[in-house]
Design an enzyme around this catalytic site. Structure first.
Site, mmCIF file in Angstrom:
data_model
loop_
_atom_site.group_PDB
_atom_site.id
_atom_site.type_symbol
_atom_site.label_atom_id
_atom_site.label_comp_id
_atom_site.label_asym_id
_atom_site.label_seq_id
_atom_site.Cartn_x
_atom_site.Cartn_y
_atom_site.Cartn_z
ATOM 1 N N HIS A 1 0.815 -1.215 0.000
ATOM 2 C CA HIS A 1 0.000 0.000 0.000
ATOM 3 C C HIS A 1 0.848 1.265 0.000
ATOM 4 O O HIS A 1 1.881 1.344 0.654
ATOM 5 C CB HIS A 1 -0.944 0.003 1.206
ATOM 6 C CG HIS A 1 -0.237 -0.054 2.527
ATOM 7 N ND1 HIS A 1 0.173 1.069 3.213
ATOM 8 C CD2 HIS A 1 0.139 -1.113 3.286
ATOM 9 C CE1 HIS A 1 0.760 0.711 4.342
ATOM 10 N NE2 HIS A 1 0.757 -0.596 4.417
ATOM 11 N N ASP A 2 0.402 2.241 -0.775
ATOM 12 C CA ASP A 2 0.974 3.590 -0.795
ATOM 13 C C ASP A 2 2.390 3.656 -1.333
ATOM 14 O O ASP A 2 3.076 4.666 -1.156
ATOM 15 C CB ASP A 2 0.915 4.227 0.605
ATOM 16 C CG ASP A 2 -0.496 4.232 1.167
ATOM 17 O OD1 ASP A 2 -1.337 4.979 0.639
ATOM 18 O OD2 ASP A 2 -0.765 3.480 2.122
ATOM 19 N N GLY B 1 4.910 -0.920 2.868
ATOM 20 C CA GLY B 1 4.060 0.246 2.698
ATOM 21 C C GLY B 1 4.830 1.550 2.668
ATOM 22 O O GLY B 1 5.822 1.726 3.379
#
Length: 263
Positions: A122-123, A140
């Site tokens: 994520h991200d 992340g």
């Protein structure tokens, strides 16, 4: 030219497929997915979530694209995954949606070579023209600059930044930021040299390479503190004008580092 969808694939009617998209056997495409022209999706691939994929990507079998993040605080927010053009994504790769902690978007640029079993969490912000070898793992919020290479079985800790044109060797344990243009490997991670092979392949001039080698020496060979090395790198401006862009790249990276650089 319409899309080609295998009869066994499951494509939600709300998904948006441009002309020339090919969907292989048993693939599953969710309702919020948009796929650009010329992209091919291999057998048994699952693309879900709010995922946007650009043109002429090659996604191989059994990839998982756009699943929710593995962040335990994720609470179902409408986050996204955005993938650019002409990427190769090999077997069993996992690319996750963003979280609400940052912009809510995981971003993959264009012309990347993403080998089997790679995880992009994520991200993450993945630039352009990168190479991620087999089983490389980006945690992340990791940022990876253009033309960077991450070796097989390497793990990059959350929030770490990897600079443009950097190279991480096989099984690198990356817990601090890796400055641009350098080669690192080992556990604990150590800077080995300037990524000369990569720079030459990208047609960096001898003058630019010489300036990059001077920056490496100031950071790692002259016994200077980081503050002293930054000041010395700034003083290189104008000596080889074509290398000023590389000086800017290095200084911008050092100024933005929050985890500290590998030293």
């Amino acid at each position: 030219m319409s899309s080609t969808i295998h009869p066994t694939a499951i494509v939600d009617p709300a998904a948006e497929l441009a002309d020339g998209v090919t969907i292989g056997p048993y693939a599953i495409i969710g309702p919020h997915v948009r796929i650009g022209a010329g992209t091919t999706v291999g057998p048994h691939t699952v693309i879900e979530g709010r995922t946007t994929i650009g043109r002429d990507n090659r996604i191989f079998q059994f990839a998982s694209i756009g699943a929710i993040s593995q962040d335990m605080s994720y609470a179902g927010e409408p986050t996204e995954l955005v993938i650019g053009d002409r990427n190769t994504i090999r077997e069993f790769c996992t690319l996750n949606l963003g979280t609400a902690k940052e912009e809510g978007v995981t971003r993959v640029g264009s012309d990347n070579w993403i080998m089997a079993y790679v995880h992009i969490a994520h991200d993450v912000r993945l630039g352009n023209h990168t190479v991620l070898a087999n089983s490389a793992t980006l945690a992340g919020h990791v940022h990876v600059g253009d033309w960077a290479v991450i070796g097989g079985l390497s793990g990059v800790h959350q929030f770490v930044h990897v600079g443009a044109h950097a190279m991480i060797g096989f099984q690198g344990h990356v817990a601090q930021d890796v400055p641009p243009f350098l080669t690192v490997d080992g556990n604990p991670l150590a800077v080995r040299a300037v990524n000369l092979t990569g720079l030459k392949r990208r047609d960096f001039s001898a003058e630019r390479i010489a300036t990059i080698r001077r920056m490496h020496k100031l950071l790692y060979r002259d016994g200077l503190s980081l503050e002293q090395a930054v000041a010395a790198i700034e003083s290189l401006r104008g000596q080889e004008p074509q290398a000023d862009v590389d000086i800017d790249t290095m200084l911008g990276f050092l100024a933005a580092s929050t985890r500290g650089i590998v030293r």
